[in-house]
Motif scaffolding. Structure first.
Motif, PDB file in Angstrom:
ATOM      1  N   GLU A 106      68.602   8.321 146.659  1.00 32.34           N
ATOM      2  CA  GLU A 106      68.661   8.861 147.895  1.00 32.34           C
ATOM      3  C   GLU A 106      69.683  10.026 147.784  1.00 32.34           C
ATOM      4  O   GLU A 106      69.575  11.000 148.586  1.00 32.34           O
ATOM      5  CB  GLU A 106      69.114   8.058 148.967  1.00 32.34           C
ATOM      6  N   GLU A 107      70.998   9.677 146.990  1.00 32.73           N
ATOM      7  CA  GLU A 107      71.888  10.783 146.930  1.00 32.73           C
ATOM      8  C   GLU A 107      71.406  11.962 146.086  1.00 32.73           C
ATOM      9  O   GLU A 107      71.967  12.997 146.396  1.00 32.73           O
ATOM     10  CB  GLU A 107      73.072  10.045 146.497  1.00 32.73           C
ATOM     11  N   SER A 154      59.276  12.679 148.363  1.00 30.55           N
ATOM     12  CA  SER A 154      60.293  13.468 148.524  1.00 30.55           C
ATOM     13  C   SER A 154      59.506  14.825 148.357  1.00 30.55           C
ATOM     14  O   SER A 154      58.434  15.055 147.450  1.00 30.55           O
ATOM     15  CB  SER A 154      61.272  13.550 147.397  1.00 30.55           C
ATOM     16  N   LYS A 204      68.510   2.562 145.176  1.00 28.52           N
ATOM     17  CA  LYS A 204      67.974   3.101 146.198  1.00 28.52           C
ATOM     18  C   LYS A 204      69.079   3.969 146.666  1.00 28.52           C
ATOM     19  O   LYS A 204      68.655   5.405 146.877  1.00 28.52           O
ATOM     20  CB  LYS A 204      67.580   2.019 147.334  1.00 28.52           C
ATOM     21  N   LYS A 205      70.278   3.846 146.925  1.00 26.46           N
ATOM     22  CA  LYS A 205      71.327   4.633 147.081  1.00 26.46           C
ATOM     23  C   LYS A 205      71.519   5.972 146.183  1.00 26.46           C
ATOM     24  O   LYS A 205      71.344   6.933 146.713  1.00 26.46           O
ATOM     25  CB  LYS A 205      72.695   3.787 147.312  1.00 26.46           C
ATOM     26  N   VAL A 252      59.319   6.677 145.087  1.00 23.96           N
ATOM     27  CA  VAL A 252      60.008   7.890 145.880  1.00 23.96           C
ATOM     28  C   VAL A 252      59.277   8.667 146.368  1.00 23.96           C
ATOM     29  O   VAL A 252      58.294   9.420 145.834  1.00 23.96           O
ATOM     30  CB  VAL A 252      60.999   8.358 144.671  1.00 23.96           C
ATOM     31  N   GLU A 284      67.861  14.786 148.024  1.00 22.60           N
ATOM     32  CA  GLU A 284      68.007  14.733 149.624  1.00 22.60           C
ATOM     33  C   GLU A 284      66.775  14.671 150.428  1.00 22.60           C
ATOM     34  O   GLU A 284      65.698  15.064 149.703  1.00 22.60           O
ATOM     35  CB  GLU A 284      68.707  16.162 149.624  1.00 22.60           C
ATOM     36  N   GLU A 285      66.747  14.141 151.396  1.00 22.18           N
ATOM     37  CA  GLU A 285      65.549  13.992 152.429  1.00 22.18           C
ATOM     38  C   GLU A 285      64.264  13.271 151.389  1.00 22.18           C
ATOM     39  O   GLU A 285      63.378  13.702 151.501  1.00 22.18           O
ATOM     40  CB  GLU A 285      65.108  15.395 152.821  1.00 22.18           C
ATOM     41  N   SER A 286      64.825  12.252 150.803  1.00 19.86           N
ATOM     42  CA  SER A 286      63.752  11.337 150.165  1.00 19.86           C
ATOM     43  C   SER A 286      63.596  10.100 150.792  1.00 19.86           C
ATOM     44  O   SER A 286      64.547   9.676 151.459  1.00 19.86           O
ATOM     45  CB  SER A 286      63.977  11.143 148.762  1.00 19.86           C
ATOM     46  N   GLU A 287      62.411   9.600 150.788  1.00 25.30           N
ATOM     47  CA  GLU A 287      62.246   8.107 151.202  1.00 25.30           C
ATOM     48  C   GLU A 287      62.233   7.421 150.004  1.00 25.30           C
ATOM     49  O   GLU A 287      61.287   7.331 149.067  1.00 25.30           O
ATOM     50  CB  GLU A 287      61.053   8.228 151.941  1.00 25.30           C
ATOM     51  N   VAL A 288      63.017   6.399 149.705  1.00 26.59           N
ATOM     52  CA  VAL A 288      62.843   5.408 148.631  1.00 26.59           C
ATOM     53  C   VAL A 288      62.700   3.961 149.068  1.00 26.59           C
ATOM     54  O   VAL A 288      63.594   3.503 149.802  1.00 26.59           O
ATOM     55  CB  VAL A 288      64.386   5.655 147.946  1.00 26.59           C
TER      56      VAL A 288
END
Length: 86
Positions: free
Chosen positions: A13-14, A39, A9-10, A37, A17-21
């Protein structure tokens, strides 16, 4: 040791950017995972490219612990439609 689902997940997300995971472990084995994911960067991007964007930063995890990742990618609009259908 961080749980693999949290690591994945991390990492996603890195990379995006600005994604929901959301990372799920349906088999409870910490090796066959499922990622959803969402985005806005997927806007106008074909499925193959979306998957490449997510999978590329995960290559080191595949080299070590991760065996399978079922991937579902959505733009925020697609995700809204998907959620309203269920």
């Amino acid at each position: 040791l961080m749980e693999l689902t949290l690591e994945i997940k991390k990492t996603i997300e890195e990379a995006l950017e600005e994604s929901e995971v959301h990372v799920l472990d349906p088999m409870q084995d910490q090796t066959h995972l499922e990622a959803i994911v969402i985005s806005s960067s997927f806007e106008g991007m074909p499925l193959v490219r979306r998957h490449q964007r997510v999978m590329k930063p995960l290559s080191q995890h595949f080299a070590t612990k991760l065996h399978a990742l079922a991937l579902k990618t959505y733009t925020p609009q697609e995700w809204e439609v998907k959620r309203s259908q269920s």
